[in-house]
Scaffold this motif. Structure first.
Motif, PDB file in Angstrom:
ATOM      1  N   UNK A   1      73.510   7.355  51.948  1.00  0.00           N
ATOM      2  CA  UNK A   1      74.739   7.939  52.470  1.00  0.00           C
ATOM      3  C   UNK A   1      75.421   8.847  51.454  1.00  0.00           C
ATOM      4  N   UNK A   2      74.850   8.951  50.268  1.00  0.00           N
ATOM      5  CA  UNK A   2      75.468   9.752  49.224  1.00  0.00           C
ATOM      6  C   UNK A   2      74.997  11.188  49.314  1.00  0.00           C
ATOM      7  N   UNK A   3      75.923  12.091  49.526  1.00  0.00           N
ATOM      8  CA  UNK A   3      75.608  13.509  49.597  1.00  0.00           C
ATOM      9  C   UNK A   3      76.613  14.254  48.726  1.00  0.00           C
ATOM     10  N   UNK A   4      76.199  15.359  48.133  1.00  0.00           N
ATOM     11  CA  UNK A   4      77.131  16.096  47.265  1.00  0.00           C
ATOM     12  C   UNK A   4      78.324  16.636  48.044  1.00  0.00           C
ATOM     13  N   UNK A   5      79.495  16.454  47.480  1.00  0.00           N
ATOM     14  CA  UNK A   5      80.724  16.993  48.055  1.00  0.00           C
ATOM     15  C   UNK A   5      81.350  17.912  47.008  1.00  0.00           C
ATOM     16  N   UNK A   6      81.468  19.188  47.337  1.00  0.00           N
ATOM     17  CA  UNK A   6      82.014  20.174  46.422  1.00  0.00           C
ATOM     18  C   UNK A   6      83.461  20.482  46.776  1.00  0.00           C
TER      19      UNK A   6
ATOM     20  N   UNK B   1      79.769  18.657  54.352  1.00  0.00           N
ATOM     21  CA  UNK B   1      79.620  19.986  54.938  1.00  0.00           C
ATOM     22  C   UNK B   1      80.950  20.695  55.172  1.00  0.00           C
ATOM     23  N   UNK B   2      82.069  20.046  54.818  1.00  0.00           N
ATOM     24  CA  UNK B   2      83.375  20.681  54.980  1.00  0.00           C
ATOM     25  C   UNK B   2      83.539  21.827  53.991  1.00  0.00           C
ATOM     26  N   UNK B   3      84.452  22.730  54.305  1.00  0.00           N
ATOM     27  CA  UNK B   3      84.784  23.789  53.356  1.00  0.00           C
ATOM     28  C   UNK B   3      85.272  23.161  52.059  1.00  0.00           C
TER      29      UNK B   3
END
Length: 416
Positions: free
Chosen positions: A78-83, A190-192
């Motif tokens: 469930x870990x995905x990069x969040x920028x 996937x958010x801005x």
């Protein structure tokens, strides 16, 4: 009935204090030891500790203060990069006068995580959980933010789990200023990345700071030794860090931050007398530098010298009441042991107002005990319930639940 008999007993170790990092993080940043060593056991910027030894404080039972850190999810899938990216601006629209630390703080999880610095224009961009290796600071911590380390992602790996962001906010940290916050709840990979503008507003009546002006006057070699010490701390090489810090203060005897860091490293290695001397040297080098006062306070707490703890925390609050909420908790504990319960209650309430991110849940626990002792059972129930909500996985949860059940039973008896 004496509600204090329910309180677990603890003596704070110097290591516990040194692992703390809350508001007022150093703009210069510093390196953190690996888990298990911290000024208690710090990990990157989460700051953390292993807890204190059991014992009675000043002959009166005192709350135990481990960090109440809910464990993040453990499913690495469930870990995905969040920028994230954005800007920090002063309330007049200008860029900050210096680089600013961007912090993530999650309700009930103790210390803030320092995620990034702004550039010269006040802009920032980073991946959540990929921390800079900046050092967590001892002085802002308190009894309520000690224990397990802050974790950057599942299993302590980089990246962040989306569900771990519930109750989390982003803020800027600059001594003498208060930051607006950006909620991270519900944010997905996937958010801005743009979080907009974080505003800093100057605080009134602040005469003490989280960094020292003496650092600017340090010669090049002293600064280089300080950098080497921070690098050694990242690798948990405490003797190497101590050697470099000793070199730094020899090269620049007025290097207040280096004296303070030396005290922290010495306390991690149970060199308490030397740590005390280093903290005193730090205060002598720069009396407006707040952190060593709390370093001394925890050493005095170990010795059950509650009068000294009271004086030191009063000094901190006078210098800078905004960036060091743990001073209110230390002060409350000292007054509690001095049987000055009215003052202890006032400090708890003031501390809860200052601790806007609820990083010191033990403040509510202690306030609940104080209210129960004066038979304000409704108020006590509210505070203990708040503590359980903020610290659902604290080691003393079952004890506090029993306290709460007993108090609620008395309320029901009075109002059937």
């Amino acid at each position: 009935m004496s509600w204090s008999r329910f309180l677990s007993c603890s003596v704070l170790s110097a290591a516990m204090l040194a692992a703390q990092a809350q508001s007022g993080s150093p703009t210069g940043g510093s390196a953190a030891p690996a888990t298990g060593a911290g000024t208690g056991a710090t990990t990157g910027n989460g700051g953390n500790t292993s807890g204190g030894r059991s014992g009675s404080l000043g002959g009166r039972p005192t709350p135990d203060f481990p960090n109440q850190l809910p464990q993040p999810g453990t499913d690495s899938s469930e870990t995905r990069p969040i920028f994230l990216s954005g800007k920090v601006r002063m309330d007049d629209g200008s860029a900050p006068p210096e680089s600013v630390v961007i912090e993530r703080l999650c309700t009930g999880r103790g210390n803030p995580v320092q995620e990034a610095y702004t550039d010269q224009k006040g802009n920032f961009s980073f991946q959540l959980g990929q921390r800079m290796g900046m050092m967590t600071d001892a002085s802002s911590g308190g009894f309520g933010s000690m224990g397990a380390p802050e974790i950057s992602g599942p299993n302590g790996r980089g990246g962040i789990n989306e569900r771990d962001l519930l109750g989390c906010e982003l803020r800027a940290s600059l001594p003498g200023y208060r930051s607006s916050v950006v909620s991270l709840a519900g944010r997905r990979s996937l958010d801005s990345p743009d979080v907009g503008i974080i505003i800093l507003r100057r605080l009134a009546d602040v005469s003490g700071f989280t960094t020292s002006a003496t650092s600017l006057m340090a010669p090049k070699d002293a600064k280089k030794a300080m950098d080497k010490a921070r690098a050694a701390l990242k690798k948990n090489k405490l003797p190497d860090a101590q050697k470099e810090l000793e070199s730094a203060v020899n090269l620049h005897p007025k290097f207040a931050e280096a004296w303070y860091e030396l005290g922290r490293v010495q306390s991690m290695q149970n060199q308490m007398d030397l740590a005390r001397q280093s903290y005193v040297k730090s205060v002598e080098a720069d009396e407006k530098y707040v952190r060593p006062y709390l370093g001394l306070a925890v050493l005095e707490a170990q010795q059950q010298k509650w009068g000294e703890v009271k004086q030191l925390t009063e000094k901190v609050i006078k210098l800078n009441r905004y960036d060091f909420p743990s001073a209110f908790l230390y002060g409350a504990i000292a007054n509690y042991n001095l049987q000055q319960h009215e003052q202890a209650e006032k400090l708890c309430r003031a501390g809860l107002d200052i601790d806007q991110f609820h990083s010191l849940p033990k403040m509510s626990h202690l306030l609940g005990i104080l209210l129960a002792e004066k038979q304000d059972f409704k108020g006590a129930s509210e505070q203990l319930s708040a503590y359980l909500k903020m610290a659902p996985k604290a080691p003393d949860v079952e004890t506090v639940k029993k306290q709460l059940a007993d108090i609620d039973g008395k309320i029901a008896h009075v109002n059937p």
